[in-house]
Design an enzyme around this catalytic site. Sequence first.
Site, PDB file in Angstrom:
ATOM      1  CB  THR A  50      -0.965   0.074   1.327  1.00 41.24           C
ATOM      2  OG1 THR A  50      -0.252   0.193   2.506  1.00 41.24           O
ATOM      3  CG2 THR A  50      -1.648  -1.294   1.520  1.00 41.24           C
ATOM      4  CB  ILE A 116       0.998   0.046   6.501  1.00 43.79           C
ATOM      5  CG1 ILE A 116       0.538   1.374   6.769  1.00 43.79           C
ATOM      6  CG2 ILE A 116       1.802  -0.279   7.986  1.00 43.79           C
ATOM      7  CD1 ILE A 116      -0.838   1.145   7.903  1.00 43.79           C
ATOM      8  CB  ILE A 147       7.088  -0.807   9.011  1.00 39.38           C
ATOM      9  CG1 ILE A 147       6.335  -1.353  10.226  1.00 39.38           C
ATOM     10  CG2 ILE A 147       6.948   0.883   9.039  1.00 39.38           C
ATOM     11  CD1 ILE A 147       4.958  -1.457  10.021  1.00 39.38           C
ATOM     12  CE  LYS A 148       5.679   0.935   0.389  1.00 40.43           C
ATOM     13  NZ  LYS A 148       4.542   0.977  -0.675  1.00 40.43           N
ATOM     14  CB  ILE A 149      11.485   3.115   6.090  1.00 41.99           C
ATOM     15  CG1 ILE A 149      10.531   2.592   7.381  1.00 41.99           C
ATOM     16  CG2 ILE A 149      12.510   4.073   6.310  1.00 41.99           C
ATOM     17  CD1 ILE A 149      11.748   1.987   8.473  1.00 41.99           C
TER      18      ILE A 149
END
Length: 380
Positions: A50, A116, A147-149
């Site tokens: 996403t 996300i 977790i998208k970074i």
Amino acid sequence: MSTPTPGSTPTQQLVDAGVSIWLDDLSRARIASGNLADLISSRNVSGVTTNPSIFQAAIGNQNDDSYDAPLAALAEGGADVDAAIFELTTTDVRDAADIFRGVFDATGGVDGRVSIEVSPDLAHDTDATVAEAEKLWAKVDRPNALIKIPATKAGLPAITAVIGAGISVNVTLIFSLERYAEVIDAYLAGLEQAKAAGHDLSGIHSVASFFVSRVDTEVDKRLSAFESEDAEALKSRAGLANARLAYELFEQQFATARAQELISAGANVQRPLWASTGVKDPALPDTLYVTELVAPGTVNTMPEKTLEATFDHGVITGDTVTGAYEDAHLVFSQLAELGVDINDVTQTLEDEGVAKFIASWQDLKKTVAEALATAPETSR
């Protein structure tokens, strides 16, 4: 090179060749209707990614009323825009993660992942990125979340810190080989921190999202200025070349003594993920960034349009990456000879990528603010 199974679908052939198919989309309607669960069985989808644009499209969709009731409840509870976005998006990701839990368990945590992203506004703030990543991880509260970074300069130490805390990470917005090498280093440093802190390395997973089609868009725009046959011949080749050289770098970096020591201690490799795989040039085959980027241990995250095109008429011929390194290096050499500065290309794309996500984030905030303002009226 693997041979496709006779009679199997192209998406099954992709999986057989070692590629995980993740859907680059999510909405509450997709979850509630059973569509997401159906894609697991019918299209071999084994994960979801996403971003702010996806949530903005879902929540702002006038034909989808599935957000009306939760927005009304949030409005009645006095939630501000940021709190509402946090609640809505983490709920969607948690629910999707539950749908993919069987895939997660069956693959030992390799697949069944739902990503996300931290707020794009924090892309240049290391400490705030770490804090939001930890907050998102705790709120979603599912082992199969990622977790998208973003792979900005400020994002690199955040990646190390978050991996070091035992949190699984999807590193996004990678365009250059140089930055990709820094991402791998940040991941390995995080694993070393996690090991020192006593975390179980086998439970920490990561993917490195390498963007593909945007590279062609930017390079081809620059090639058009040359108005030469040599320049025309190089069009639509840079994106694949860049991704293939990324896979070569992946193979090299995870064969080092440093990486192998961590793997021996239970760590997982950070899998390359091909992002931005929707074809933007209508003159190109619509499955180009799928069929030409088949390699073991990769992920291809696809918009639904690309997924359906692949299922319908994708021709999977096995590994189309590892035997193409020489050609990929040649493409880069020829671009340099013409005067196309690939480093400038990738920095431009990184800057634009962050700016686009910030713009989408602002659009999402505007959409939610308007929905909160009218929710009490529409719920009565």
